[in-house]
Scaffold this active site. Structure first.
Site, PDB file in Angstrom:
ATOM      1  N   GLY A   1      31.030  37.070  43.470  1.00  0.00           N
ATOM      2  CA  GLY A   1      32.051  37.203  42.439  1.00  0.00           C
ATOM      3  C   GLY A   1      32.834  35.912  42.326  1.00  0.00           C
TER       4      GLY A   1
ATOM      5  N   TYR B   1      41.436  52.470  41.634  1.00  0.00           N
ATOM      6  CA  TYR B   1      41.406  51.059  42.031  1.00  0.00           C
ATOM      7  C   TYR B   1      42.083  50.871  43.386  1.00  0.00           C
ATOM      8  CZ  TYR B   1      42.770  46.141  42.148  1.00  0.00           C
ATOM      9  OH  TYR B   1      42.977  44.840  42.541  1.00  0.00           O
TER      10      TYR B   1
END
Length: 243
Positions: A13, A150
């Protein structure tokens, strides 16, 4: 200083935002960096912007086979991984009454599964002195409406960091978490001004963090300067969670 001179790093990422800032900083400190992302154009642009010290690899971090392939490519090129950053992540708001199975599964696949199987794949290339940084969030201990899933994924990473520290310390591998607060990335730039102001209001330092500031924290934990730090969570939040 070249605190990462001679080291080989993999940033999962690492093609944009905080991940890109970390990739840039690692190269600036002397590391050879491999960065991943799902979109070929973003990956190529990121690697090109950094220069010859960076190599971009297209991969979906939530797919274990992709992580196995990425690690093999790094091993073929350099034989080892000295520093691993697991930064793949996503965040989409949904209140409890709005949650769907797809919403929950995608968050855990990208934010948690990618870290589990990314580290599992990388272990064969990591040895004594290697270091891992998981990208957490100060949301792991907060109650932020609409971001329950999240926050739960980030709490899972914090828990894994403790377990992996217990399992990997005998191998000489350190595992730590960097937990940013609101950070002024490109994604955050799209947030309406009123919402930005609400995010900044509880931050004692009165502003959002910069991706480069989060990168500095990650660099420290990955470097030998943090050789006696493992299982820790370093908050980069302007004092938001502490105060």
């Amino acid at each position: 200083m070249a605190r990462m001179a001679g080291k080989v790093a993999l940033v999962v990422g690492g093609a944009k935002g905080i991940g890109l800032a970390i990739s840039q900083r690692l190269v600036a400190e002397g590391a050879t960096v491999f960065l991943t992302g799902r979109r070929e154009a973003e990956v190529e642009s990121a690697a090109s912007s950094i220069g010859p010290g960076a190599t971009g690899l297209v991969a979906d971090a939530s797919v274990p086979q992709d992580m196995v392939r990425v690690v093999k490519e790094v091993q073929q090129a350099h034989g080892r991984i000295d520093a691993l950053v697991l930064n793949a992540g996503m965040s989409e708001p949904a209140r409890l009454t709005e949650e769907t199975l797809d919403h929950v599964e995608r968050h855990f696949a990208v934010n948690v599964q990618s870290a589990v199987f990314g580290l599992q794949a990388a272990l064969a290339a990591m040895g004594n002195g290697a270091s891992v940084v998981l990208m957490g969030s100060i949301a792991d201990q907060g109650g932020f409406a609409s971001y329950g899933t999240y926050a739960a994924t980030k709490a899972a990473l914090r828990s894994y960091a403790r377990t992996w520290t217990a399992e990997l310390t005998p191998k000489g591998i350190r595992v730590n978490v960097v937990a940013p607060g609101p950070t002024d990335t490109e994604m955050m730039a799209a947030v309406p001004e009123e919402a930005r102001a609400a995010l900044i209001a509880p931050i004692p330092m009165g502003r959002m963090g910069l991706p480069s500031e989060v990168a500095s924290a990650a660099l420290f934990l990955l470097s030998d300067e943090a050789s006696y730090i493992t299982g820790a969570e370093l908050c980069v939040d302007g004092g938001m969670r502490q105060v």
